[in-house]
Structures are given as C-alpha cells and as structure tokens.
Design a protein around this motif. Structure first.
Motif, PDB file in Angstrom:
ATOM      1  N   ALA A 338       0.823  -1.206   0.000  1.00  0.00           N
ATOM      2  CA  ALA A 338       0.000   0.000   0.000  1.00  0.00           C
ATOM      3  C   ALA A 338       0.859   1.260   0.000  1.00  0.00           C
ATOM      4  CB  ALA A 338      -0.929  -0.001   1.207  1.00  0.00           C
ATOM      5  N   LEU A 339       1.920   1.266   0.813  1.00  0.00           N
ATOM      6  CA  LEU A 339       2.759   2.455   0.884  1.00  0.00           C
ATOM      7  C   LEU A 339       3.522   2.692  -0.410  1.00  0.00           C
ATOM      8  CD1 LEU A 339       4.220   2.358   4.524  1.00  0.00           C
ATOM      9  CD2 LEU A 339       2.213   3.586   3.659  1.00  0.00           C
ATOM     10  N   PHE A 340       3.916   1.611  -1.076  1.00  0.00           N
ATOM     11  CA  PHE A 340       4.572   1.798  -2.368  1.00  0.00           C
ATOM     12  C   PHE A 340       3.629   2.470  -3.353  1.00  0.00           C
ATOM     13  CE2 PHE A 340       5.713   0.218  -6.663  1.00  0.00           C
ATOM     14  CZ  PHE A 340       6.931   0.858  -6.782  1.00  0.00           C
ATOM     15  N   GLN A 341       2.365   2.077  -3.333  1.00  0.00           N
ATOM     16  CA  GLN A 341       1.388   2.712  -4.214  1.00  0.00           C
ATOM     17  C   GLN A 341       1.171   4.178  -3.840  1.00  0.00           C
ATOM     18  OE1 GLN A 341       0.075   1.442  -7.010  1.00  0.00           O
ATOM     19  NE2 GLN A 341       1.428  -0.321  -6.634  1.00  0.00           N
ATOM     20  N   VAL A 342       1.193   4.455  -2.543  1.00  0.00           N
ATOM     21  CA  VAL A 342       1.083   5.849  -2.107  1.00  0.00           C
ATOM     22  C   VAL A 342       2.237   6.669  -2.672  1.00  0.00           C
ATOM     23  CG1 VAL A 342       1.241   7.388  -0.100  1.00  0.00           C
ATOM     24  CG2 VAL A 342      -0.231   5.368  -0.002  1.00  0.00           C
ATOM     25  N   ALA A 343       3.457   6.168  -2.508  1.00  0.00           N
ATOM     26  CA  ALA A 343       4.626   6.890  -3.001  1.00  0.00           C
ATOM     27  C   ALA A 343       4.581   7.040  -4.519  1.00  0.00           C
ATOM     28  CB  ALA A 343       5.899   6.161  -2.576  1.00  0.00           C
ATOM     29  N   ASP A 344       4.137   6.007  -5.205  1.00  0.00           N
ATOM     30  CA  ASP A 344       4.043   6.059  -6.660  1.00  0.00           C
ATOM     31  C   ASP A 344       3.048   7.127  -7.099  1.00  0.00           C
ATOM     32  OD1 ASP A 344       4.647   4.800  -9.328  1.00  0.00           O
ATOM     33  OD2 ASP A 344       2.485   4.450  -9.267  1.00  0.00           O
ATOM     34  N   ARG A 345       1.911   7.206  -6.412  1.00  0.00           N
ATOM     35  CA  ARG A 345       0.929   8.233  -6.764  1.00  0.00           C
ATOM     36  C   ARG A 345       1.472   9.639  -6.484  1.00  0.00           C
ATOM     37  NH1 ARG A 345      -3.069   4.071  -5.197  1.00  0.00           N
ATOM     38  NH2 ARG A 345      -2.815   4.633  -2.985  1.00  0.00           N
ATOM     39  N   CYS A 346       2.267   9.781  -5.417  1.00  0.00           N
ATOM     40  CA  CYS A 346       2.869  11.085  -5.131  1.00  0.00           C
ATOM     41  C   CYS A 346       3.784  11.521  -6.271  1.00  0.00           C
ATOM     42  CB  CYS A 346       3.652  11.027  -3.823  1.00  0.00           C
ATOM     43  SG  CYS A 346       2.633  10.876  -2.340  1.00  0.00           S
ATOM     44  N   VAL A 347       4.595  10.598  -6.760  1.00  0.00           N
ATOM     45  CA  VAL A 347       5.461  10.894  -7.894  1.00  0.00           C
ATOM     46  C   VAL A 347       4.625  11.308  -9.102  1.00  0.00           C
ATOM     47  CG1 VAL A 347       7.067   9.883  -9.570  1.00  0.00           C
ATOM     48  CG2 VAL A 347       7.356   9.421  -7.122  1.00  0.00           C
ATOM     49  N   GLN A 348       3.559  10.565  -9.375  1.00  0.00           N
ATOM     50  CA  GLN A 348       2.718  10.832 -10.545  1.00  0.00           C
ATOM     51  C   GLN A 348       2.057  12.200 -10.453  1.00  0.00           C
ATOM     52  OE1 GLN A 348       2.847   8.704 -12.930  1.00  0.00           O
ATOM     53  NE2 GLN A 348       1.314   9.455 -14.360  1.00  0.00           N
ATOM     54  N   ILE A 349       1.570  12.539  -9.287  1.00  0.00           N
ATOM     55  CA  ILE A 349       0.910  13.836  -9.093  1.00  0.00           C
ATOM     56  C   ILE A 349       1.872  14.977  -9.370  1.00  0.00           C
ATOM     57  CG2 ILE A 349      -0.029  15.365  -7.302  1.00  0.00           C
ATOM     58  CD1 ILE A 349      -1.266  12.769  -6.041  1.00  0.00           C
ATOM     59  N   MET A 350       3.124  14.821  -8.966  1.00  0.00           N
ATOM     60  CA  MET A 350       4.092  15.900  -9.069  1.00  0.00           C
ATOM     61  C   MET A 350       4.830  15.939 -10.401  1.00  0.00           C
ATOM     62  SD  MET A 350       5.563  15.805  -5.176  1.00  0.00           S
ATOM     63  CE  MET A 350       6.600  17.243  -5.409  1.00  0.00           C
ATOM     64  N   GLY A 351       4.610  14.936 -11.253  1.00  0.00           N
ATOM     65  CA  GLY A 351       5.186  14.960 -12.586  1.00  0.00           C
ATOM     66  C   GLY A 351       6.702  15.012 -12.567  1.00  0.00           C
TER      67      GLY A 351
END
Length: 397
Positions: A338-351
C-alpha cells in the motif's frame, strides 16, 4: 519485563511522538541536503552529528526507557512514525534497521555479560551493528529460504570457527558489533546457532558494498566473507542450534517497525504532493480539482489510514504476548504494498518534480520499492500465509 508491562499512558507516548516530529522537522530535514549523505547512506560523521543533536534533546533511542525496557509496540508505532518523517530520522534517533532490531533481540536473549558489552553501546547510539543472515544467490545460499544456509560454525575445542559468505548485509562497513547465523548441524538438519562478536576483525572481510536502489542507512549493503573467524563460547547468543527460533524473536517485530517508519515517510511524501496539487494550476484550476489527481490523493488518504490500523492491530497482538507471526506477515505485505502505491501516486501527481531530487518524494519512492523485498518479499509472506490457511483447513477436517 515484557513489552506490555509498565506501558506509558498513551498521552505520554503522544507527547513523545510530538517532540520527535518537531525535532525531525527542525533539525534533521535540513540534513537531507548534506553532501555527506551518499549513495551508500550517510557517513559516520554525519550519523554521529545527528545523534548528538538527538542526545542533547533527550530523544536518542526513544523507544527504550532509561531502565532498558522497551515501550509497548503500540507506543513505539507512534514514535517511529514520527521518526520516519525524514528518511534520515530513524538513523538520527537510533531507531533504524538493523540496530533497532538488534537492540530488541539482544535485550531479549543476551546474557548479562553480552548486554554490558554489546547492548549498552548500541542503546547509547555510539556504535553500529550488522545482522549477518542473507547469503549470495550465486552460491545457492540462504535468503528467503533459511534452510539453504551455507555459512558454517564448527567446534574447535571450546571455540567456534566460522566460514562462509554473506550478502546484502546492511551497515557492515563501519559496524563494530556483528550478529551472525551459521549452520551448526549436519546438512539438512536445520540446526543453526546465533553469535555476537566484535568488529572489525581480520577474519571478517568486506569484499564490496553493493550499490542498491535505496540509500538512507549507513554502512551500505555489503558482501562479506568469513575466513576462519574464531569465536569463544561466550559469543553464542542463547542456546546452540536454536538460531531460527531466536530469529523469529527479532524478525516479527522488525517487520512491524519497518512498517512504522515508512508509514511516516509516506505521510511526508503525501503532504508534499497534496500541497503541490493545491498550489499548481493546469487547465484553469488547481490540480486537486481534476478528478484524476484528487482521486489519487483520496486513495492515498485511505491507504495511509489502513496502514496505520494494520500496524496498530499487529502491535496490539504483540503487546498482548501473542507470537503474531502470521499477523506480522499480513501486515508487512499489506503495508509495504500500500505504501509503495502511495509513493508512486505522489510521484505521478508531481510529474517532473516528482522524479527529481528537488523534494524527498523521489527518495521515498525508491526506498519503498526496496521495502517490498526487505524482511521477506511479499510473495514469500503470501506463500507462508497460504500454508497456514491450508493447515487450518486440514486440522478442521
């Protein structure tokens, strides 16, 4: 005293966590730009400088009370989540792997003499340790399958002679204390013994430090060779041939403390991504007002809360005296994924900003990818859970 005894009121643990969080934000976060933090982790000078700050504020090794007993696992979770707000935080406060797990293990099975010699300096944060278990895959050595253990300890009178190689040993370069598992029975007997010893030693050869995707822990991840390391009988931890039993004393709680620390780091990454999504505009409105971004932040909020609940559930079982091996496996799988997905989404949001070193988000993403492997890959834990399900159905007839 068991971890569940003498538990501080939760308000005291909350206050301690608040102090830790303020210390991390004020003192440790600026060190994230320090050039002494390299590809193999922060150097020892940086580690000691940060720990001096923690010591001066009474926050060094905050999960261990002055009398040497540990906080409850539930209260430890609060403190380690706060420490994890920076990838350097656990190192600065002396609650990082492998030292935190080694402190826990030594406090439970070491003799009085071993505690005085090895445990006290670790708790004081003036030295580092390494845990020698994993072996090179090219030699079919032990990894997720401990039965493949190739490193041996052979009796020579009252002494033991250690021969073998270990791989990906976190913190080995510069460690002054080693904990090692070696086979002490016939092949296939699954008899192994745990030892504690001083480092450096001429018979302990660090062949190289492997560059890996993560880089927040001092001493790197090393390939180490044991060339006839001679240890006395007083180096045995616990009883001969019972290393795997003692390893579980360490590994179950250690899986959980990994979850605690990285939950804190992901909270920081998510806060950065959320602020970015509110302030950054595209197509006439803030990013957060676009469903594609807003929903990712909603998913993050859900996942972070679920991770916290899983950690606290498993911690509660450990505090109640349960072995919680199955539950710690479940928690490690659920939280790391779950935390890996959280971090991945953070990267995606910030481009583009998310994949740069302009913020800590990129670092957290890389560290979380490694966490899905460390302390047991997801697939091994799932396999173990499945075996438990099969056994329970067979016993039920």
């Amino acid at each position: 005293m068991s971890d569940g005894e003498g538990v501080e009121p939760h308000a005291a643990a909350d206050a301690l966590a608040d102090r830790v969080r303020a210390f991390i934000d004020e003192i440790i976060v600026p060190y994230e730009r320090d050039p002494r933090w390299g590809t193999h982790g922060p150097d020892d000078a940086l580690v000691q400088e940060m720990r001096d700050h923690a010591r001066s504020r009474g926050l060094l090794t905050p999960n261990v009370r002055p009398d040497g007993t540990h906080l409850s696992h539930r209260d430890t979770a609060k403190v380690l989540r706060a420490a994890g707000h920076s990838p350097l935080g656990p190192v600065a406060l002396n609650v990082a792997a492998p030292d935190e797990g080694n402190i826990y293990l030594l406090s439970h099975i070491a003799t009085d003499a071993q505690r005085a010699r090895y445990l006290a300096p670790l708790i004081e944060g003036r030295t580092r340790s390494a845990f020698f278990m994993t072996e090179p895959a090219a030699e079919d050595g032990a990894g997720s399958d401990p039965s493949l253990l190739k490193t041996t300890a052979v009796r020579d009178g009252e002494d033991w002679i250690i021969r073998g190689r270990k791989a990906f040993i976190t913190g080995a370069d510069g460690a002054e204390i080693g904990l090692l598992i070696a086979a002490t029975g016939a092949p296939g007997s699954h008899a192994a013994t745990m030892f504690v010893f001083d480092m450096p030693d001429p018979a302990v050869v660090i062949e190289r430090s492997v560059r890996t995707i993560d880089g927040c822990l001092p001493g790197g991840h090393c390939i180490v060779r044991f060339d006839d390391l001679r240890l006395g009988a007083d180096a045995v931890l616990g009883e001969v041939d019972l290393a795997y039993r003692y390893a579980q004393v360490r590994l179950g709680p250690a899986r959980l403390t990994h979850c605690m620390r990285w939950r804190g780091a992901c909270t920081r990454a998510n806060d950065i991504a959320a602020r970015y999504a509110v302030s950054r505009r595209a197509f006439g409105k803030p990013l957060i007002d676009h469903e594609g971004v807003g929903f990712m932040l909603a998913d993050n909020a859900i996942a972070l809360r679920q991770a916290e609940l899983m950690i606290d559930w498993c911690a509660g079982l450990l505090d109640a005296g349960e072995p919680a091996g199955l539950e710690s496996s479940m928690t490690k799988v659920a939280v790391s994924e779950a935390l890996f997905q959280v971090a991945d989404r953070c990267v995606q949001i910030m481009g583009g900003l998310g994949v740069s070193e302009e913020t800590v988000v990129e670092q957290v993403f890389r560290e979380l990818r490694a966490f899905r492997i460390y302390d047991g890959p997801t697939e091994v834990h799932k396999w173990s859970i499945a075996k438990t399900i099969k056994r329970s159905l067979a016993s039920a007839g």
